[in-house]
Design a protein around this motif. Structure first.
Motif, short mmCIF file in Angstrom:
data_model
loop_
_atom_site.label_atom_id
_atom_site.label_comp_id
_atom_site.label_asym_id
_atom_site.label_seq_id
_atom_site.Cartn_x
_atom_site.Cartn_y
_atom_site.Cartn_z
N GLY A 57 -26.27 31.14 28.99
CA GLY A 57 -27.63 31.65 29.04
C GLY A 57 -28.05 33.20 29.26
O GLY A 57 -29.45 33.35 29.27
N LYS A 58 -27.14 34.03 29.43
CA LYS A 58 -27.44 35.41 29.64
C LYS A 58 -28.42 36.13 28.62
O LYS A 58 -29.45 36.47 28.80
CB LYS A 58 -26.22 36.03 29.81
N SER A 59 -27.85 35.98 27.47
CA SER A 59 -28.55 36.60 26.28
C SER A 59 -30.02 36.09 26.04
O SER A 59 -30.89 36.50 25.82
CB SER A 59 -27.75 36.68 25.10
N THR A 60 -29.88 34.70 26.10
CA THR A 60 -31.21 33.86 25.82
C THR A 60 -31.94 34.38 26.98
O THR A 60 -33.43 34.54 26.48
CB THR A 60 -30.96 32.41 25.96
N THR A 61 -31.61 34.54 28.14
CA THR A 61 -32.63 35.05 29.26
C THR A 61 -33.19 36.50 28.84
O THR A 61 -34.47 36.83 28.82
CB THR A 61 -31.91 35.21 30.38
N GLY A 62 -32.32 37.42 28.41
CA GLY A 62 -32.84 38.68 28.18
C GLY A 62 -33.92 38.51 27.00
O GLY A 62 -35.10 39.22 27.05
#
Lengths: 334, 336
Positions: A57-62
């Motif tokens: 979920g790193k990219s989704t967070t960004g």
């Protein structure tokens, strides 16, 4: 957690992607819980590194912070303004201050547009300057990312990966932003070119007083560029601390296991390095485990971990961890 | 600026900048078959445009004494014993039909119908298809679902029945209103166009479906790309993203599909004219000419041969050109 000098503040951010079924009448049968209630803040001028496995979920967070995905719940404050409830035109105004650099330099540039058009597009969208001023600005930006302004009429396919990534950086800088989400900007590049891009990002940060959210899974690179590091697992933050604190006083079993994978550039120490290999795969974010999400793979998991989700708390000043047994983790795993 | 200096000397500065369109064009021009086909199509277009200047006859002009006349040299393609019944005349370079009309003239004028159908059909289906498909793909979700089910529904319609119904419906309206009002205006226009209008409507109604599907599929794959997301992050609105970012990227496969579909349009027109639902007599079309020729096939095969050759060569040319375009636009060839 709210400090005065924070530029971006994320509160209990949730992003679920619905899973639907049915051909004509679609009904929701579940959700991929890509981001499931995370809170942190990014201070003005700092670089916050965000690490974790693929699909955590790193990219989704960004992207959710930038409102490229509409958040399911939670708040994102930029400079005190709530982005999640903001109207289209206000958001457009703030887009000038928040930008993003993408992972794949081949997919992030429109293959049918010239470099000049790509870098000039933000100026065009926000109707900044005359055609001549825009051209000058594009040339200035190309110089800034160390590309020859002579390339202005060329097309993306005529450039190498590293050059394209710098074009992406130039586009992100065109509107003089304060905050840039770097979404794995170096993962797709050769190691030699990675350093080039990272150094460029650092230099630009100094020059323009930029704030970065640096998403990556290359831990040594994150350590190099970040001031603080947040570790993410399956849609949740498990640990957040200053980078040195995180490397020398890590508390969460997942962070310990993750950081044990970083090689040490000293052969003697490297031979003694204890590597923790986690069993099993990351569970599906559509059906995350109960209680602590890490308990299925945690070497020190107890019964309580299956039931109770540990709160994300400040164990020592500035060091946030979500684990019931931080002491035990440090004793048994280090 | 060490890096910039270095790049000045690298190979990239030595080449001329070429857009993807230019590169595709280069590849197309290297394909001999496609180039020949392209030249042939251009020639056909010129012939169709300057049909009046090219022939001394008109397509409806009859010489009743010279019906079925053939020039002497044509005997070698005629059946055995043709010299006993044939009506020899050198007035018509490629023979005359059963009403004494010059076949060459009619074939040349027939090219007008076929090529008009080819270009008007593709234009109409591209326009409707792109707009519909892009909206469907870009909106996504429920809207997409609904719009695509409409396409599926129309796709399942039996094409021939629709055309026959259209024809009879409009003709019924015309006869009732006696050329008055909307329906009458429609019929008048159709008659003035020699029956072409209904053909446009029929072909346009069916063929945009395929284009819409391709456009939607392309938009679905491109809207996930990071450069579209980058445009969102920069604050670009939907119109800008659709026209500046999506359309130029999806156009290639659509042009290829459209070129490949053109022979289909020409055949449809020929077929509809063949069964009597196409253009009105005496407007010549290759389909009508073949239909008329077939009735005298045993005695005068030359009357079928000429329009059939014209039809085959034209459709072949469009097919080869489409093949060439597909190779030229093939995404796997990008960066090579």
């Amino acid at each position: 957690m709210a400090e005065n000098n924070s530029l971006v503040r994320v509160e209990k951010l949730v992003k679920h992607f619905p899973i639907t079924q049915g051909v004509i009448i679609q009904r929701q049968v579940g959700a991929v819980k890509a981001v499931d209630g995370i809170s942190f803040d990014i201070k003005h001028g700092e670089t916050l590194g965000l690490v974790g496995e693929s699909g955590c979920g790193k990219s989704t967070t960004g992207r959710t912070i930038l409102q490229l995905h509409e958040p399911t719940a939670g708040k994102v404050y930029y400079d005190g303004e709530d982005l999640t409830t903001m109207g289209e035109s206000d958001l457009r105004r703030l887009r000038r201050e928040m930008q993003i650099i993408f992972q794949d330099p081949y997919a992030s540039l429109n293959p049918r547009m010239t470099i000049g058009d790509i870098i000039g597009e933000p100026l065009d969208i926000h109707k900044i300057g005359t055609a001549k001023e825009r051209l000058e600005r594009v040339q200035e930006l190309l110089n800034l990312v160390r590309l020859n302004p002579f390339f202005i009429k060329r097309y993306p396919h005529e450039f190498s990966g590293g050059q394209r990534q710098r074009i992406g950086v130039a586009r992100a800088l065109a509107l003089n932003p304060n905050f840039i989400v770097c979404d794995e900007p170096i993962s797709a590049l050769d190691v030699s070119v990675q350093a080039q891009v990272v150094n460029l990002l650092e230099e630009l940060q100094e020059k323009f007083d930029l704030t970065y959210l640096f998403i990556a899974h290359d831990l040594s690179m994150v350590r190099h560029i970040s001031d603080r590091i947040a570790v993410m697992y399956l849609g949740k933050l498990v640990e957040l601390a200053d980078k040195d604190e995180l490397f020398y006083n890590k508390m969460h079993p997942y962070a310990i296991a993750l950081l044990s994978a970083v090689p040490i550039p000293d052969p003697v120490k490297e031979r003694q390095r204890k590597r923790i290999i986690l069993e099993g795969d990351v569970p599906s974010p559509a059906k995350p485990p109960s209680g602590c999400r890490f308990h299925t793979r945690c070497p020190i998991a107890q019964d309580i971990c299956k039931v109770e989700d540990p709160p994300f708390e400040e164990k020592t000043p500035g060091h946030w961890v979500a684990c019931h047994f931080t002491k035990k983790a440090q004793e048994e795993m280090l | 600026m060490a890096v910039a200096d270095l790049e000045l000397n690298s190979s990239i500065t030595q080449q001329k900048e070429r857009s993807l369109w230019q590169k595709s064009m280069d590849r197309l021009l290297r394909n001999k078959l496609a180039v020949i086909s392209g030249i042939f199509i251009i020639l056909m277009v010129l012939v169709a445009v300057f049909a009046k200047q090219l022939t001394p006859y008109t397509y409806a002009e009859q010489d009743l004494i010279a019906n079925n006349a053939i020039p002497k040299w044509m005997l070698f393609i005629m059946p055995e014993g043709a010299e006993n019944y044939a009506n020899f005349s050198d007035k018509f370079p490629l023979a005359a039909d059963h009403l004494g009309r010059d076949l060459l003239t009619r074939t040349i004028f027939g090219a007008r119908v076929s090529l008009t159908i080819a270009f008007a059909g593709s234009l109409v289906s591209l326009l409707i298809g792109i707009v519909y498909g892009m909206i469907s793909g870009y909106a996504g979700g429920r809207v997409d679902n609904l719009m695509m089910r409409v396409v599926d529904f129309l796709w399942a319609f039996p094409f021939l029945i629709v055309v026959i119904l259209l024809q009879t419906y409009f003709k019924a309206i015309a006869s009732r209103s006696g050329g008055e009002g909307m329906g009458g205006a429609f019929i008048n226009l159709n008659n003035q166009m020699g029956g072409l209008l209904f053909l446009f409507i029929a072909i346009g109604l069916i063929n945009w479906l395929g284009m819409a599907r391709i456009a939607r599929g392309q938009v679905l794959s491109y809207k996930q790309m990071e450069f579209v997301e980058a445009a969102h992050a920069l604050g670009a609105n939907d119109t800008r993203i659709m026209f500046k970012h999506l359309l130029p990227n999806i156009l290639g496969p659509l042009i290829v599909a459209e070129t490949m579909a053109i022979p289909g349009y020409i055949f449809t027109e020929a077929f509809l004219s063949f069964i009597g639902l196409g253009v009105n007599a005496p407007t010549p079309s290759w389909g009508i000419m073949i239909q008329e020729g077939v009735q005298a096939l045993r005695s005068y095969p030359n009357q079928v041969l000429l329009p059939a050759i014209a039809l085959s060569l034209t459709t072949l040319a469009f097919n080869f050109l489409g093949d060439g375009l597909r190779d030229a636009f093939d995404p796997r060839q990008i960066d090579k």
